[in-house]
Design an enzyme around this catalytic site. Sequence first.
Site, PDB file in Angstrom:
ATOM      1  N   LYS A  16      49.429 -41.065 -25.532  1.00 25.99           N
ATOM      2  CA  LYS A  16      48.490 -40.338 -26.399  1.00 25.99           C
ATOM      3  C   LYS A  16      47.217 -40.019 -25.622  1.00 25.99           C
ATOM      4  O   LYS A  16      46.724 -38.882 -25.640  1.00 25.99           O
ATOM      5  CB  LYS A  16      48.181 -41.172 -27.640  1.00 25.99           C
ATOM      6  CG  LYS A  16      47.243 -40.521 -28.654  1.00 25.99           C
ATOM      7  CD  LYS A  16      45.778 -40.916 -28.467  1.00 25.99           C
ATOM      8  CE  LYS A  16      45.558 -42.379 -28.793  1.00 25.99           C
ATOM      9  NZ  LYS A  16      44.110 -42.740 -28.741  1.00 25.99           N
ATOM     10  N   LYS A  71      36.079 -41.386 -21.079  1.00 29.59           N
ATOM     11  CA  LYS A  71      37.270 -42.218 -21.303  1.00 29.59           C
ATOM     12  C   LYS A  71      38.513 -41.544 -20.722  1.00 29.59           C
ATOM     13  O   LYS A  71      39.420 -42.206 -20.219  1.00 29.59           O
ATOM     14  CB  LYS A  71      37.465 -42.482 -22.797  1.00 29.59           C
ATOM     15  CG  LYS A  71      38.688 -43.345 -23.141  1.00 29.59           C
ATOM     16  CD  LYS A  71      38.598 -44.741 -22.512  1.00 29.59           C
ATOM     17  CE  LYS A  71      39.851 -45.584 -22.808  1.00 29.59           C
ATOM     18  NZ  LYS A  71      39.911 -46.041 -24.189  1.00 29.59           N
TER      19      LYS A  71
END
Length: 291
Positions: A240, A172
Site C-alpha cells: 500500500k 514518509k
Amino acid sequence: MAKVAFIGLGVMGYPMAGHLVKHGHQVTVYNRTEAKAKAWTKEFCGEYQLTPREAAVGQDMVFICVGNDDDLRQVTLGDNGVLAGMSTGSILVDHTTASADVAREIAAIAKPLDIGFIDAPVSGGQAGAENGVLTVMAGGEQATFERAKPVIDSYARCVELLGEVGAGQLTKMVNQICIAGVVQGLAEGLHFARSAGLDGEKVVEVISKGAAQSWQMENRYQTMWKGEYDFGFAVDWMRKDLGIALEEARRNGSHLPLTALVDQFYSEVQSIGGKRWDTSSLLAKLEKNRG
C-alpha cells in the site's frame, strides 16, 4: 497537559494512545472494533466513545492512526467524523501513512472551521510505538506544529516539520522507498551467504560493524536467517505504501525502478501466502525460487 482523542487502536495506535496517558494527558479513544477500545480503557484508565465525532467533542487535539486514505476519510468526514465534533481552535493530527492528496483535502476542509491540521506519518514500527521512540514526519503550519509537538513528544524521539501540509506524507514515501531497497539488499546478501555455505550470523556480526550496517540488518537478520516472518510490518501494508509512492512519482516525474521492482517482489510474496508476513520476508521468495 491536554485533552485529546485518539482514533484507531491498531498495533501502532494502541500503544501511542497509552503513552499519552502516561504523560499525563486526558485521553478519549475510538476504535472501529469496540472490544479493542474497551480493552484499552481498562489498561490505561481512559475513556472511549462509540463514534469518532463523539470522541472529538471538547478535545484540544485529535490524533488519528488508521489504515489508508479511505479509512481516514471515514473517521474524519461526514456526520460521525471527527471534524463534526471538533471545536474551533483545536488541532487534528493524522498519523496514518496515506497520500499527500488526502492530507491536503482534509486540511482544506478543516481550515474554514478554524481547525488546524498536521499530516504526521510515523516510522519505527510496532516496537517504536510500544517504546515511545517513533520518528514523526510532519507537514503543516509552523504555529500549529509548535502547539502539537509537545503532545506528540509523548511517543516520539524525533518530531520534525518538513514543510506545508503534505510534506509529512511525502517524506514518509522517501522513508519507504529507502527501506524497500535496503530490505531487498539484505535479503539477497543473506541468500548469497546461505548459498555459499557461510554462517549467516557470523557474517552479519562482521559486516554490521562496517558500511553495510542498517536498522534492518540489526533488527531482522536473525529472524530472516531462521525463516520467521509471522510478525512486524505486513507485506500488504508495505505494498500500500509503495503504491502511494509510485503513484506520486508518476506525477512528479521521479524514476523509481528499484522501488517498482521490489513492489513486484512483494506481490510474489503475497502470492505464496505472505500477505501478513513482515516485510523482511523478501528472503522467503528468494529461498523458494532457489528450491
